[in-house]
Write a protein that holds these residues in place. Structure first.
Motif, short mmCIF file in Angstrom:
data_model
loop_
_atom_site.label_atom_id
_atom_site.label_comp_id
_atom_site.label_asym_id
_atom_site.label_seq_id
_atom_site.Cartn_x
_atom_site.Cartn_y
_atom_site.Cartn_z
N PHE A 114 0.75 7.42 7.38
CA PHE A 114 0.79 8.09 8.69
C PHE A 114 0.41 9.54 8.42
N GLY A 115 0.34 10.36 9.46
CA GLY A 115 -0.11 11.75 9.30
C GLY A 115 0.60 12.50 8.18
N GLY A 116 1.93 12.40 8.14
CA GLY A 116 2.69 13.17 7.14
C GLY A 116 2.90 12.43 5.83
N CYS A 117 2.16 11.35 5.63
CA CYS A 117 2.40 10.47 4.47
C CYS A 117 2.30 11.19 3.11
N PRO A 118 1.24 12.02 2.89
CA PRO A 118 1.12 12.63 1.57
C PRO A 118 2.35 13.46 1.18
N GLU A 119 2.86 14.28 2.12
CA GLU A 119 4.00 15.16 1.81
C GLU A 119 5.26 14.33 1.51
N VAL A 120 5.49 13.31 2.35
CA VAL A 120 6.67 12.47 2.17
C VAL A 120 6.57 11.69 0.84
N THR A 121 5.39 11.15 0.58
CA THR A 121 5.18 10.38 -0.66
C THR A 121 5.42 11.28 -1.87
N LYS A 122 4.89 12.50 -1.80
CA LYS A 122 5.05 13.45 -2.92
C LYS A 122 6.53 13.72 -3.19
N GLN A 123 7.26 13.97 -2.11
CA GLN A 123 8.68 14.33 -2.30
C GLN A 123 9.49 13.15 -2.84
N ILE A 124 9.16 11.94 -2.40
CA ILE A 124 9.92 10.78 -2.91
C ILE A 124 9.58 10.56 -4.39
N ILE A 125 8.30 10.68 -4.73
CA ILE A 125 7.90 10.49 -6.14
C ILE A 125 8.50 11.62 -7.00
N ASP A 126 8.50 12.85 -6.48
CA ASP A 126 9.12 13.97 -7.21
C ASP A 126 10.61 13.73 -7.47
N ALA A 127 11.23 12.95 -6.57
CA ALA A 127 12.67 12.63 -6.75
C ALA A 127 12.85 11.49 -7.76
N GLY A 128 11.74 11.01 -8.34
CA GLY A 128 11.83 10.00 -9.40
C GLY A 128 11.81 8.57 -8.89
N ILE A 129 11.41 8.40 -7.63
CA ILE A 129 11.43 7.04 -7.06
C ILE A 129 9.99 6.50 -6.96
N PRO A 130 9.71 5.36 -7.58
CA PRO A 130 8.36 4.80 -7.51
C PRO A 130 7.99 4.37 -6.08
N VAL A 131 6.73 4.67 -5.72
CA VAL A 131 6.28 4.38 -4.35
C VAL A 131 5.03 3.50 -4.37
N MET A 132 5.06 2.46 -3.52
CA MET A 132 3.86 1.66 -3.24
C MET A 132 3.35 2.14 -1.88
N GLY A 133 2.05 2.47 -1.80
CA GLY A 133 1.47 2.89 -0.52
C GLY A 133 1.04 1.69 0.30
N HIS A 134 0.65 1.92 1.54
CA HIS A 134 0.22 0.83 2.43
C HIS A 134 -0.76 1.45 3.42
N ILE A 135 -2.03 1.04 3.34
CA ILE A 135 -3.06 1.59 4.23
C ILE A 135 -3.82 0.45 4.93
N GLY A 136 -4.72 0.83 5.85
CA GLY A 136 -5.43 -0.16 6.65
C GLY A 136 -4.64 -0.38 7.92
N LEU A 137 -4.35 -1.63 8.24
CA LEU A 137 -3.49 -1.89 9.39
C LEU A 137 -2.05 -1.58 9.02
N THR A 138 -1.51 -0.56 9.66
CA THR A 138 -0.13 -0.15 9.40
C THR A 138 0.69 -0.48 10.65
N PRO A 139 1.41 -1.64 10.62
CA PRO A 139 2.05 -2.13 11.85
C PRO A 139 3.00 -1.13 12.51
#
Ligand code: KIV
Length: 274
Positions: A114-139
């Protein structure tokens, strides 16, 4: 399976991933040797009978993630972050991602673009939590991308998907789901990124494939997307079993002696005084 195992599978063999939302199903999926089990927010549609994935929150997702955790021994277990747990602000997103790890014991979380995805993803990964992204059709934000439609069908839209995949890789995501993307665009994305691209309705060239378990088992009757292959027809099997039970009870065929408990005749006689 851990994150490193999943990364190593890229260019070795295809990665398998299915959703599961409860103990018995997660246990079967795990025993079958599926690499990744996702407690998806598709829970809303296929288990809870809701219209939209935006209608589930942290309480429901944690409840089901904990049930799956009790079952899963080998697969990598991931939880989908529900819409309002991370699309509001990055602080809440980190707090909620931590809850999935600490309270439900999952190994990673999945976020939709979503619009704010990069910032949110960065902060979660910085907190040490692995993240899987999801693009294309995002329900969760389908209303903002023209509805439940294939994404990246023209060059401009396809370029956006390529850019998003590259951003997610750069931010440190360990994999990215591509949903409803033309097969040549998925192939291009899978080639451009070093992390696995897992497809759902994204063609054969992805590094792995994911399906919603209730769809592929024929256990969700409301609608069937074009990309779903039904590997079983469990709705029919369950309906037949329940009808058989109903008829046998009414016809007094169940329970038969095999499914009943006995008392010795002499004991029974004592009771009757005869
Ligand atoms: O919620 C879900 O089941 C998903 C899959 C479709 C990947 O996100």
């Amino acid at each position: 399976m851990d994150i490193k195992d999943i990364l190593e599978l890229k260019n070795k063999r295809k990665i398998t991933m299915l959703t599961a939302y409860d103990y018995p199903t997660a246990s079967l999926v795990d025993r079958a040797g599926i690499d990744i089990i996702l407690v998806g927010d598709s829970l809303a549609n296929v288990v809870l009978g809701l219209e939209s994935t935006t209608q589930v929150g942290m309480a429901e997702m944690l409840h089901h993630a904990k049930a799956a955790r009790r079952a899963v021994k080998d697969a990598l277990l991931i939880a989908d972050m529900p819409f309002d747990s991370y699309q509001t602000n990055p602080q809440d997103a980190v707090k909620n991602a931590k809850r999935f790890i600490e309270e439900a014991g999952v190994q990673a979380v999945k976020l939709e673009w979503f619009g704010g995805c990069p910032e949110v993803t960065k902060q979660i990964i910085d907190a040490g939590i692995p993240v899987m992204g999801h693009i294309g059709l995002t329900p969760q934000t389908a209303d903002k991308i023209g509805g439940f439609k294939v994404q990246g069908k023209d060059a401009q839209d396809a370029q956006k998907l390529i850019d998003q995949a590259l951003v997610l890789e750069k931010l440190g995501c360990f994999a990215v789901v591509l949903e409803c993307v033309p097969d040549k665009i998925s192939q291009l994305i899978a080639k451009k990124i070093k992390i696995p691209a897992i497809g759902i309705g994204a063609g054969i060239h992805c590094d792995g494939q994911v399906l919603v378990i209730n769809d592929m088992l024929g256990l969700f009757e409301r609608y069937t997307p074009k990309f779903v292959k039904k590997y079983a027809h469990l709705s029919e099997t369950i309906l037949k079993a329940v009808e058989d039970f109903k008829n046998e009870v009414i016809q007094e065929k169940f329970p038969d002696l095999k499914h009943s408990f006995m008392i010795k005749e002499e004991e029974f006689k004592k009771l009757n005084g005869s």
